[in-house]
Design an enzyme around this catalytic site. Structure first.
Site, PDB file in Angstrom:
ATOM      1  N   TYR A  91     -26.636 -18.738  -1.419  1.00 15.94           N
ATOM      2  CA  TYR A  91     -27.507 -17.617  -1.030  1.00 15.94           C
ATOM      3  C   TYR A  91     -28.877 -18.167  -0.651  1.00 15.94           C
ATOM      4  CZ  TYR A  91     -28.416 -18.125  -6.073  1.00 15.94           C
ATOM      5  OH  TYR A  91     -28.685 -18.623  -7.323  1.00 15.94           O
ATOM      6  N   ASP A 168     -30.020 -18.552 -25.107  1.00 11.81           N
ATOM      7  CA  ASP A 168     -28.886 -19.468 -25.268  1.00 11.81           C
ATOM      8  C   ASP A 168     -28.704 -19.919 -26.712  1.00 11.81           C
ATOM      9  OD1 ASP A 168     -28.264 -19.342 -22.607  1.00 11.81           O
ATOM     10  OD2 ASP A 168     -28.631 -21.463 -22.163  1.00 11.81           O
TER      11      ASP A 168
END
Ligand SMILES: Cc1cc2nc3c(=O)[nH]c(=O)nc-3n(C[C@H](O)[C@H](O)[C@H](O)COP(=O)(O)OP(=O)(O)OC[C@H]3O[C@@H](n4cnc5c(N)ncnc54)[C@H](O)[C@@H]3O)c2cc1C
Length: 268
Positions: A91, A168
């Protein structure tokens, strides 16, 4: 705010928490949020569930100057090419100056790797079996780097007393939903909201935060794995079934299916 301060461990003393730093200092605070990533020291002390799971999936990342991206693929869209045991995503970024390129290959890689520079030839080898059109994008990538992806099973118990986890450290996930950083940001919003409502009850605020975030982040962790296996990487009949199921639904139906993730604001 202290930059470059490595936290080794903590001590929760009821009314206060002390963080022990690598330089020998002990820093006191009212609470400790371990936002220290995939290999969190705070998680190791709090949950102690060992190293993250190595997925065996290798992800190669590069950026391509827009002028070098094949002209017929300069699409203003997040594009995903799915093939047997692999997929490629691209992208445009930075106002169309470059294209982001992410090429993933399920090659049973045995060890975690994080951002290691690799030659283009290594990247090419994982994609020899796919159609020439997406394959040739790889030839334009430069400065390739490798990650071998890791995640964990969802677990309870991210917080005890005045210590909690975020991002995380709490819920590492494969990047197939592109949601690891997004979930960390949602955690931060939820944590701030929980403290704002808590009227000074630190332990209550952390408990409410963890409860509010557990199932949503667990769903993204597990669904990210499932997307890799059932949508991005299948071959043969499995891939044909994927195509049949996906093409039978309208865009509106897909928006509806994904509304649990993208369509509702998280609770804060
Ligand atoms: C290939 C790849 C593609 C990805 N794509 C996307 C995407 O498209 N969208 C998305 O939302 N997410 C994506 N992610 C996931 C995203 O990068 C992570 O989920 C996100 O960075 C987690 O943020 P965090 O703050 O929890 O941890 P981190 O970003 O890992 O930050 C942890 C910080 O803690 C510091 N630290 C570690 N240990 C200590 C210590 N002992 N003491 C003090 N400091 C410490 C580290 O230096 C670091 O600064 C991708 C990940 C990978 C690998």
């Amino acid at each position: 705010m202290r930059a470059g301060a490595e936290v080794l461990s903590y001590e929760d003393e009821g009314g206060r928490v002390h963080a022990r730093l690598a330089n020998g200092e002990r820093v006191a605070g009212r609470a400790l949020i371990g936002a220290d990533g995939l290999r969190s020291r705070i998680r190791a002390q709090l949950i102690g569930d060992g190293a993250p799971r190595v997925s065996g999936h290798s992800t190669y990342r590069s950026v391509i100057e827009t002028a070098k991206m094949p002209e017929d693929l300069r699409w203003n869209a997040a594009t995903l090419w799915a093939g047997p045991k692999c997929h490629i995503v691209h992208y445009p970024l930075s106002g169309w100056k470059v294209f982001n390129l992410v090429a993933t290959y399920h090659n049973d890689a045995p060890e975690a790797v994080s951002g290691k520079p690799v030659e283009r030839e290594e990247v090419r080898r994982g994609f020899l079996h796919i159609h020439e059109r997406p394959r040739r994008i790889i030839d334009h990538g430069e400065g390739w780097r490798l990650w071998v992806l890791c995640d964990r099973d969802p677990v309870e118990g991210w917080n005890r007393g005045r210590v909690s986890l975020l991002g995380d450290a709490a819920h590492p996930m494969l990047q197939y939903f592109a949601q690891g950083a997004a979930m960390a940001l949602e955690d931060a919003v939820a944590l701030a909201g929980s403290f704002a409502r808590s009227l000074g009850d630190v332990e209550g605020a952390l408990a409410a935060y963890a409860e509010a975030r557990l199932l949503r982040t667990a769903r993204v962790q597990l669904m990210s794995r499932a997307i890799g296996e059932h949508i991005y990487h299948p071959a043969g009949v499995h891939a044909a079934l994927r195509n049949a199921i996906m093409s039978a639904k309208s865009d509106e139906e897909w928006y509806e299916i994904l509304a649990w993730l993208y369509g509702e604001p998280p609770e804060d």
